[in-house]
Write an enzyme that holds these catalytic residues in place. Structure first.
Site, PDB file in Angstrom:
ATOM      1  N   HIS A  23      18.956  93.697  29.413  1.00 23.20           N
ATOM      2  CA  HIS A  23      18.258  94.933  29.774  1.00 23.20           C
ATOM      3  C   HIS A  23      18.838  96.162  29.074  1.00 23.20           C
ATOM      4  O   HIS A  23      18.114  97.041  28.635  1.00 23.20           O
ATOM      5  CB  HIS A  23      18.305  95.105  31.289  1.00 23.20           C
ATOM      6  CG  HIS A  23      19.691  95.047  31.884  1.00 23.20           C
ATOM      7  ND1 HIS A  23      20.105  95.882  32.875  1.00 23.20           N
ATOM      8  CD2 HIS A  23      20.765  94.255  31.614  1.00 23.20           C
ATOM      9  CE1 HIS A  23      21.355  95.600  33.200  1.00 23.20           C
ATOM     10  NE2 HIS A  23      21.776  94.616  32.448  1.00 23.20           N
ATOM     11  N   ARG A  24      20.153  96.204  28.981  1.00 21.59           N
ATOM     12  CA  ARG A  24      20.757  97.430  28.413  1.00 21.59           C
ATOM     13  C   ARG A  24      20.512  97.538  26.905  1.00 21.59           C
ATOM     14  O   ARG A  24      20.381  98.632  26.371  1.00 21.59           O
ATOM     15  CB  ARG A  24      22.244  97.494  28.728  1.00 21.59           C
ATOM     16  CG  ARG A  24      22.508  97.480  30.202  1.00 21.59           C
ATOM     17  CD  ARG A  24      23.742  98.243  30.611  1.00 21.59           C
ATOM     18  NE  ARG A  24      23.890  98.092  32.048  1.00 21.59           N
ATOM     19  CZ  ARG A  24      23.195  98.765  32.954  1.00 21.59           C
ATOM     20  NH1 ARG A  24      22.326  99.665  32.586  1.00 21.59           N
ATOM     21  NH2 ARG A  24      23.366  98.546  34.244  1.00 21.59           N
TER      22      ARG A  24
ATOM     23  N   ASN B  56      20.751  85.595  36.224  1.00 24.86           N
ATOM     24  CA  ASN B  56      21.823  86.049  35.327  1.00 24.86           C
ATOM     25  C   ASN B  56      22.573  87.201  35.996  1.00 24.86           C
ATOM     26  O   ASN B  56      23.037  88.127  35.340  1.00 24.86           O
ATOM     27  CB  ASN B  56      21.224  86.504  33.986  1.00 24.86           C
ATOM     28  CG  ASN B  56      22.280  86.592  32.895  1.00 24.86           C
ATOM     29  OD1 ASN B  56      23.423  86.169  33.094  1.00 24.86           O
ATOM     30  ND2 ASN B  56      21.914  87.134  31.761  1.00 24.86           N
TER      31      ASN B  56
ATOM     32  N   ASP C  27      18.012  91.040  39.625  1.00 25.41           N
ATOM     33  CA  ASP C  27      19.334  90.745  40.185  1.00 25.41           C
ATOM     34  C   ASP C  27      19.372  90.905  41.701  1.00 25.41           C
ATOM     35  O   ASP C  27      20.072  90.149  42.395  1.00 25.41           O
ATOM     36  CB  ASP C  27      20.397  91.648  39.536  1.00 25.41           C
ATOM     37  CG  ASP C  27      20.756  91.145  38.135  1.00 25.41           C
ATOM     38  OD1 ASP C  27      19.995  90.307  37.610  1.00 25.41           O
ATOM     39  OD2 ASP C  27      21.772  91.583  37.586  1.00 25.41           O
TER      40      ASP C  27
ATOM     41  N   GLU D 230      25.776  90.064  29.675  1.00 27.20           N
ATOM     42  CA  GLU D 230      24.521  89.330  29.581  1.00 27.20           C
ATOM     43  C   GLU D 230      24.399  88.612  28.239  1.00 27.20           C
ATOM     44  O   GLU D 230      23.769  87.577  28.100  1.00 27.20           O
ATOM     45  CB  GLU D 230      23.335  90.275  29.778  1.00 27.20           C
ATOM     46  CG  GLU D 230      23.038  90.628  31.230  1.00 27.20           C
ATOM     47  CD  GLU D 230      23.968  91.679  31.810  1.00 27.20           C
ATOM     48  OE1 GLU D 230      25.036  91.960  31.213  1.00 27.20           O
ATOM     49  OE2 GLU D 230      23.639  92.221  32.888  1.00 27.20           O
TER      50      GLU D 230
ATOM     51  N   LYS E  98      15.850  93.481  34.954  1.00 29.81           N
ATOM     52  CA  LYS E  98      17.141  93.209  35.606  1.00 29.81           C
ATOM     53  C   LYS E  98      17.617  94.401  36.424  1.00 29.81           C
ATOM     54  O   LYS E  98      18.195  94.237  37.499  1.00 29.81           O
ATOM     55  CB  LYS E  98      18.174  92.839  34.539  1.00 29.81           C
ATOM     56  CG  LYS E  98      19.481  92.328  35.072  1.00 29.81           C
ATOM     57  CD  LYS E  98      20.313  91.759  33.928  1.00 29.81           C
ATOM     58  CE  LYS E  98      21.744  91.513  34.318  1.00 29.81           C
ATOM     59  NZ  LYS E  98      21.943  90.468  35.296  1.00 29.81           N
TER      60      LYS E  98
ATOM     61  N   ASP F 160      29.335  99.796  30.774  1.00 36.82           N
ATOM     62  CA  ASP F 160      27.887  99.603  30.618  1.00 36.82           C
ATOM     63  C   ASP F 160      27.239 100.793  29.920  1.00 36.82           C
ATOM     64  O   ASP F 160      26.461 100.642  28.974  1.00 36.82           O
ATOM     65  CB  ASP F 160      27.228  99.381  31.984  1.00 36.82           C
ATOM     66  CG  ASP F 160      27.552  97.995  32.531  1.00 36.82           C
ATOM     67  OD1 ASP F 160      28.056  97.169  31.745  1.00 36.82           O
ATOM     68  OD2 ASP F 160      27.322  97.767  33.720  1.00 36.82           O
TER      69      ASP F 160
END
Ligand code: ATP
Ligand SMILES: Nc1ccn([C@H]2C[C@H](O)[C@@H](COP(=O)(O)O)O2)c(=O)n1
Length: 705
Positions: A432-433, A95, A52, A357, A460, A329
């Protein structure tokens, strides 16, 4: 970073040590844009290196900022400071919502013609509310695909049109706070002579992210006032001014995985959980309030200005019912912690998960169910009941002892009956998370491995996430998988083993190199390789100053990579390997390669002596004629001349010595699978070994990719 198709996490148990987290994504991308809009050069310390921030840096360069990345995590940006950006330009935003939204607003107010696009998922992420607000002002922005979504074009080739600034600019705040952030960062460009007011329509979600925006704006000279988070005033006379230098805090959302780890895993003996460096309880990031949620579930968290320490407290964790609007998040991490709780956990007010995402509510529900949880999902909530929660019993409170080398498989404490847990291959949705939070499932009480598909999606925000995880995690040695590939000289063991290790993300042990290095060291020390010098050579082998770095083999300060690869070095290695004390001296060094997430070891006695418990042992062989031919080609390609007949005689002599010596002779382990690769290509041999490995896994075969 692991760039494999998947990464299998063995069952994990205890934690200890310290992690240094990468910089916050939210702060990094905001600081980059603010620096780009400012007058002067800004030195940004501890900038996050990730997908990012990469797209943001590339875009800033394209529009004419000077970006100097030669200082590692310190990057210098010389901003536009009133200059017009270079245009026209086509900007790819990947993204990265934190790049797409603010850049759209800033470029609309700077003037010029720009096309902004991203990956397919970016084209499904809404931007309509921001575009509506900018159009209200008089900006001309066209959608190039679907209305309300990127890609889009800013059509200001003739300069910025006259802007309607006298009335407040209205923007929705209930879909993504990034729209408001984008306007807050862009509108100071239009506030040179008059104040600009923004009004939020609907309830503002994720206020902590707006707080970060306001704090950072202040660092760049713009002090925005707000009334109850609904009305924001950018003062007349606003002008971006670089602060000169600025530090990026470690990422609070990234910290959530390690806070959770400390809450879930027992501490290694004599250790007090895990320490996180780079972020403290006084962080400006909203996700630091994850600490409160983790504490409510049982974590013991202490902290100072730039550090956090986490230990397991209540166990099993306590189920919670929480409005997570303030930590959208990090709340994903709570969903996985819920697997270890004593009842049903409900996470509410998380509608924004649907437009991140991926649709994170759907994704989390699907993957948690794979692990055996019962999950209910709604438009803006998720409710998780852990596997076999009804049979939960409290385990040891904290400080359970670390695993010993020979301990039986056992989990991170005892939470519930393990029977409810299922082995799962976690699909990560390029999110990613999802990848990071599901790694925590590897502490399950059933002692099951967890497969994380497409692990590189963590790039990311945290490219080295799994390396950091492994650096603080302990597990019983027998949980760490080993694949042994033994066989005669030039059968292709090294080639196949290295390729298998690469495909699985495992470590690689070339045990022959140990004997080659020992022989070289002995000869350099003037010791003939014979029984008379056995004790001295063994003593030397025990303390070999050897390092394997970036494909190079270093003995002391010397690069011996090529010196140990000659035919003569191979024959000397064979001689030295026949000395029993030398073999004993090298055992510990070889065992030390068995580390997370797994190992592929090649040699002569990997399966028979060094790793007898390995779940897969392959005996790789090929006809002598074929092996001589391969070695011949190998030598010719390196510029050495050799005769095939001599090579064949040498390798047969070496095999004879290796197979007939008294200790650990070359032979297939009883439970080895024999693979004659005389007629196979390297890829075919590698795929056969991987297929055998997959047969031993509890997961279904993963889709190629
Ligand atoms: N099907 C195959 N499988 C593996 N290697 C192959 C194959 N075909 C050709 N080769 C080649 O054979 C050569 C010898 O392979 P490699 O060095 O991996 O063997 P090795 O068994 O590790 O040898 P050593 O015991 O001497 O270390 C390499 O050049 C490799 O590319
Ligand atoms: N596990 C091992 C590995 C190697 N050796 C000895 C015997 C070999 O001839 C020699 C060199 O090995 P290579 O690099 O060719 O694989 O080292 C051994 O005894 N045990």
């Amino acid at each position: 970073m692991y760039s494999t198709a998947f990464l299998d996490l063995p069952p994990m148990q205890a934690v200890s040590g310290e992690v240094h987290l990468p910089g916050s994504k939210s702060i990094s991308n905001r600081v980059l844009l603010l620096a780009a809009l400012s007058r002067g050069t800004t030195t940004v310390h501890d900038l996050l290196a990730s997908d990012d921030t990469r797209v943001m840096l590339d875009a800033l360069r394209q529009i004419g900022c000077v970006v100097d990345e030669t200082g590692g995590s310190t990057v210098c940006i010389t901003g536009l400071g009133g200059r017009a950006p270079l245009s026209p330009a086509k900007l790819f935003m990947g993204n990265a919502g934190t790049a797409m939204r603010p850049l759209t607003a800033a470029l609309a107010l700077l003037g010029g013609e720009f096309e902004l696009s991203g990956v397919p998922r970016m084209h499904e992420r809404p931007i309509g509310d921001l575009v509506d607000a900018l159009r209200q002002l008089g900006c001309q922005i066209d959608y190039l695909g679907n209305d309300g979504y990127p890609p889009l074009r800013i059509a200001h080739a003739q300069g910025v049109p006259a802007l309607a600034l006298s009335a407040p600019i209205r923007v929705r705040g209930d879909v993504s706070s990034q729209f408001l952030t984008a306007l807050l960062m862009a509108l100071p460009l239009a506030a040179a002579t008059q104040a600009v007011v923004i009004e939020v329509v609907g309830e503002l979600i994720s206020k902590p992210y707006i707080a970060i925006t306001l704090q950072l704006l202040a660092r760049f000279g713009i002090v925005v006032e707000h009334q109850n988070w609904q009305r924001f005033t950018i003062p007349a006379g606003s002008k971006y001014q670089s602060p000169g230098s600025i530090h990026v805090e470690a990422d609070a959302s990234s910290a959530s995985y390690f806070i959770a780890l400390g809450a879930i895993a027992s501490s290694a003996t004599g250790e007090k959980g895990i320490k996180i460096q780079g972020i403290g309880l006084d962080s400006i990031q909203g996700d630091i309030r994850f600490v409160e949620a983790a504490r409510a579930m049982g974590a013991v968290v202490t902290g100072g200005a730039n550090w956090l320490q986490i230990e397991r407290g209540a166990w099993p964790l306590q189920a919670i019912d929480l409005d997570c609007n303030h930590i959208p998040d990090a709340a994903m991490t709570l969903a996985v912690m819920a697997l270890y709780a004593n009842g049903t956990t409900t996470l509410r007010n998380i509608a924004s998960w649907r437009v991140k995402e991926t649709d994170r509510i759907a994704a989390m529900a699907t993957e948690l169910r794979k692990l055996g949880a019962t999950v209910e999902e709604g438009a803006d909530f998720i409710r998780i009941t852990p596997p076999a929660a009804s049979t939960s019993t409290a385990g040891p409170p904290q400080g359970a002892s670390a695993p010993s080398e020979d301990s039986e498989p056992r989990a991170a404490g005892s939470v519930g009956a393990p029977s409810g847990w299922k082995p799962a291959s976690i699909h990560t949705y390029d999110d990613h998370r999802v990848a990071m939070c599901f790694s925590l499932a590897a502490f399950n009480p059933a002692g099951l491995p967890v497969r994380i598909e497409d692990p590189k999606c963590v790039a990311k925000t945290f490219p080295d996430y799994f390396e950091a995880l492994f650096s603080v995690t302990q597990t019983a040695t027998d949980h760490i998988p080993v694949i042994c590939i033994d066989g005669p000289t030039a059968s292709g063991k090294g080639t196949v083993a290295a390729a298998v290790a690469q495909r699985l993300g495992y470590r690689f042990l070339d045990s022959g190199a140990m004997y080659r290095i020992t022989a070289l060291a002995a000869l350099r020390a003037g010791l003939a390789i014979d029984e008379g010098h056995e004790a001295r050579i063994a003593a030397m082998a025990q303390n070999l100053p050897v390092r394997f770095e970036g494909g190079k083999v270093l003995l002391g300060g010397d690069d011996v990579t090529d010196a140990i690869r000659t035919e003569e070095a191979g024959m000397n290695a064979s001689r030295v390997s026949a000395l029993p004390s030398v073999r004993t001296a090298l055992v510990q060094l070889q065992h030390s390669f068995r580390r997370l997430p797994g190992l592929v070891a090649d040699g002569r006695d990997m399966g028979t002596v060094i790793f007898p418990d390995a779940p897969l042992k392959v005996y790789l062989t090929a006809s002598a004629a074929c092996r001589a031919e391969r070695r011949h080609k190998q030598l010719i390609s390196k510029g050495f001349s050799a005769s095939i007949e001599d090579l064949r005689a040498d390798l047969e002599a070496r095999d004879a010595r290796d197979s007939t010596r008294s200790v650990a002779p070359l032979k297939p382990a009883q439970d080895a699978l024999v693979l004659d690769n005389s007629t196979l290509t390297i890829d075919e041999a590698v795929n056969q070994v991987l297929a055998w490995w997959q047969e031993r896994q509890p997961f279904a075969v993963s889709a190629p990719g």
